[in-house]
Motif scaffolding. Structure first.
Motif, PDB file in Angstrom:
ATOM      1  N   ASP A 196     -77.010  93.566 -31.719  1.00 18.63           N
ATOM      2  CA  ASP A 196     -77.029  92.357 -31.029  1.00 18.63           C
ATOM      3  C   ASP A 196     -75.638  92.077 -30.116  1.00 18.63           C
ATOM      4  O   ASP A 196     -74.645  91.929 -30.515  1.00 18.63           O
ATOM      5  N   ILE A 197     -76.174  91.976 -29.018  1.00 20.42           N
ATOM      6  CA  ILE A 197     -74.990  91.831 -27.859  1.00 20.42           C
ATOM      7  C   ILE A 197     -74.045  90.884 -28.023  1.00 20.42           C
ATOM      8  O   ILE A 197     -72.744  90.755 -27.812  1.00 20.42           O
ATOM      9  N   LEU A 198     -74.567  89.578 -28.730  1.00 20.75           N
ATOM     10  CA  LEU A 198     -73.789  88.582 -28.846  1.00 20.75           C
ATOM     11  C   LEU A 198     -72.745  88.550 -30.108  1.00 20.75           C
ATOM     12  O   LEU A 198     -71.705  88.153 -30.013  1.00 20.75           O
ATOM     13  N   PHE A 199     -73.188  89.443 -31.147  1.00 24.90           N
ATOM     14  CA  PHE A 199     -72.475  89.787 -32.175  1.00 24.90           C
ATOM     15  C   PHE A 199     -71.267  90.540 -31.423  1.00 24.90           C
ATOM     16  O   PHE A 199     -69.976  90.370 -31.933  1.00 24.90           O
ATOM     17  N   LEU A 200     -71.376  91.523 -30.690  1.00 24.66           N
ATOM     18  CA  LEU A 200     -70.384  92.396 -30.251  1.00 24.66           C
ATOM     19  C   LEU A 200     -69.162  91.637 -29.289  1.00 24.66           C
ATOM     20  O   LEU A 200     -68.057  91.639 -29.595  1.00 24.66           O
ATOM     21  N   THR A 201     -69.828  90.797 -28.540  1.00 22.68           N
ATOM     22  CA  THR A 201     -68.991  90.100 -27.506  1.00 22.68           C
ATOM     23  C   THR A 201     -68.466  88.597 -27.990  1.00 22.68           C
ATOM     24  O   THR A 201     -67.186  88.830 -28.126  1.00 22.68           O
ATOM     25  N   GLU A 202     -69.247  87.848 -28.643  1.00 25.89           N
ATOM     26  CA  GLU A 202     -68.736  86.618 -29.238  1.00 25.89           C
ATOM     27  C   GLU A 202     -67.985  86.755 -30.527  1.00 25.89           C
ATOM     28  O   GLU A 202     -67.009  85.962 -30.717  1.00 25.89           O
ATOM     29  N   HIS A 203     -68.509  87.500 -31.479  1.00 24.77           N
ATOM     30  CA  HIS A 203     -67.910  87.609 -32.712  1.00 24.77           C
ATOM     31  C   HIS A 203     -66.736  88.520 -32.754  1.00 24.77           C
ATOM     32  O   HIS A 203     -65.779  88.248 -33.271  1.00 24.77           O
ATOM     33  N   VAL A 204     -67.168  89.836 -32.484  1.00 20.69           N
ATOM     34  CA  VAL A 204     -65.857  90.853 -32.427  1.00 20.69           C
ATOM     35  C   VAL A 204     -64.696  90.527 -31.077  1.00 20.69           C
ATOM     36  O   VAL A 204     -63.815  90.929 -31.596  1.00 20.69           O
ATOM     37  N   MET A 205     -65.279  90.551 -30.107  1.00 21.59           N
ATOM     38  CA  MET A 205     -64.556  90.586 -28.817  1.00 21.59           C
ATOM     39  C   MET A 205     -63.908  89.327 -28.444  1.00 21.59           C
ATOM     40  O   MET A 205     -63.232  89.097 -27.901  1.00 21.59           O
ATOM     41  N   ALA A 206     -64.524  88.097 -28.862  1.00 25.98           N
ATOM     42  CA  ALA A 206     -64.311  86.812 -28.512  1.00 25.98           C
ATOM     43  C   ALA A 206     -64.365  86.662 -27.185  1.00 25.98           C
ATOM     44  O   ALA A 206     -63.405  85.904 -26.457  1.00 25.98           O
ATOM     45  N   LEU A 207     -65.497  87.091 -26.481  1.00 26.95           N
ATOM     46  CA  LEU A 207     -65.532  87.018 -25.001  1.00 26.95           C
ATOM     47  C   LEU A 207     -67.021  86.625 -24.706  1.00 26.95           C
ATOM     48  O   LEU A 207     -67.859  86.506 -25.619  1.00 26.95           O
ATOM     49  N   PRO A 208     -67.301  85.719 -23.706  1.00 24.24           N
ATOM     50  CA  PRO A 208     -68.671  85.353 -23.170  1.00 24.24           C
ATOM     51  C   PRO A 208     -69.232  86.594 -22.893  1.00 24.24           C
ATOM     52  O   PRO A 208     -68.660  87.564 -22.351  1.00 24.24           O
ATOM     53  N   PRO A 209     -70.654  86.707 -23.168  1.00 22.26           N
ATOM     54  CA  PRO A 209     -71.256  87.927 -22.951  1.00 22.26           C
ATOM     55  C   PRO A 209     -71.306  88.447 -21.581  1.00 22.26           C
ATOM     56  O   PRO A 209     -71.301  89.662 -21.076  1.00 22.26           O
ATOM     57  N   ALA A 210     -71.190  87.516 -20.666  1.00 21.56           N
ATOM     58  CA  ALA A 210     -71.325  87.819 -19.055  1.00 21.56           C
ATOM     59  C   ALA A 210     -70.194  88.601 -18.726  1.00 21.56           C
ATOM     60  O   ALA A 210     -70.078  89.398 -17.733  1.00 21.56           O
ATOM     61  N   GLU A 211     -68.856  88.534 -19.322  1.00 19.47           N
ATOM     62  CA  GLU A 211     -67.662  89.060 -18.982  1.00 19.47           C
ATOM     63  C   GLU A 211     -67.848  90.363 -19.359  1.00 19.47           C
ATOM     64  O   GLU A 211     -67.155  91.282 -18.741  1.00 19.47           O
TER      65      GLU A 211
END
Length: 261
Positions: A196-211
């Motif tokens: 889940d790309i949103l798990f990686l970006t938003e939850h773990v990295m605290a970044l919007p996925p587009a970044e």
């Protein structure tokens, strides 16, 4: 009495040691993802798009070759391939790239990420890796005991006792002492057909996925499961140079509706 809604399988299919080991492996996988990618949230690491395509492919080819050079079923790289492993670990110097940061090369539906750690950064990684594992295990122990200790089942009792006794040293799993004492190089991998790309970006990295993946490849505002699903492979290369520990993480991400690499 069997109950298909029970959290733990029926006694006739339930092996306490296997169940406990499976949970341990899940916590290890999640701890690795968190420790590798939380730098933007915890350690002032920067996301640096624009990694030169030739550099990204050089690392990609090298780690794929090193994966094939591992000795038997171990993650230890053969002595013959050690010079190439050392070259990958030192590539950030040759290319004047920062450690700690995430160097990103993007194409539509595809992302390659390279991150190097050295010295104190490696120490911090191991500390966070252990902390993530321990926190997940402690929380799970409490939940499992609360949900299941009332059951009159010897296998459930054995399983809960095994969880209480479980202790995993992540540095041992990573062969940290042999790396430092014997100068070996070690490469482990982690793969998910659908991350889940949103798990990686938003939850773990605290970044919007587009970044991370680019605006064109980011999930829409109301994404389906398919929109969020990316193929994921992580290579974790470790070694020592002049007495200083080094790590290189190479990550390949690709939207699952695209062809493989």
């Amino acid at each position: 009495m069997d109950d298909e809604n029970d959290d733990i399988p029926a006694e006739r299919t339930f092996d306490p040691a296997t169940r406990a080991l499976e949970q341990s492996n899940q916590f290890r996988i999640h701890a690795e993802i968190a420790a590798v990618f939380e730098g933007t949230r915890k350690w002032d690491a920067q996301l640096r798009p624009g990694l030169d395509a030739d550099v990204a492919r050089q690392v990609q080819r090298a780690v794929a070759k090193l994966e094939k050079s591992r000795q038997g079923d171990t993650p230890i790289i053969s002595p013959e391939a050690a010079p190439e492993a050392a070259q990958v670990l030192n590539l950030f110097r040759e290319k004047d790239l920062s450690t700690n940061d995430y160097h990103v090369h993007r194409r539509p539906g595809e992302v390659m990420i390279v991150r190097w750690l050295e010295g104190d950064e490696v120490e911090a990684f191991y500390e966070r890796l252990q902390a993530h594992f321990d926190a997940a295990l402690a929380s799970f122990r409490t939940e499992e005991r609360s949900a299941n200790e009332w059951k009159d089942d010897p296998k459930v009792t054995e399983y809960l006792d095994l969880l209480d006794k479980m202790e995993v040293k992540m540095a041992d799993r990573y062969l940290r002492d042999p790396i430092r004492e014997h100068g070996i190089f070690v490469l482990s991998t982690q793969t998910a057909d659908e991350l889940d790309i949103l798990f990686l970006t938003e939850h773990v990295m605290a970044l919007p996925p587009a970044e991370l993946v680019g605006r064109a490849s980011a999930p829409p505002d109301d994404p389906t499961e398919q929109d969020r699903a990316w193929f994921y492979k992580l290579f974790l290369l470790r070694g020592v140079r002049d007495g200083v520990e080094q790590m290189c993480f190479f990550t390949f991400l690709q939207k699952t509706d695209d062809s493989g690499w």
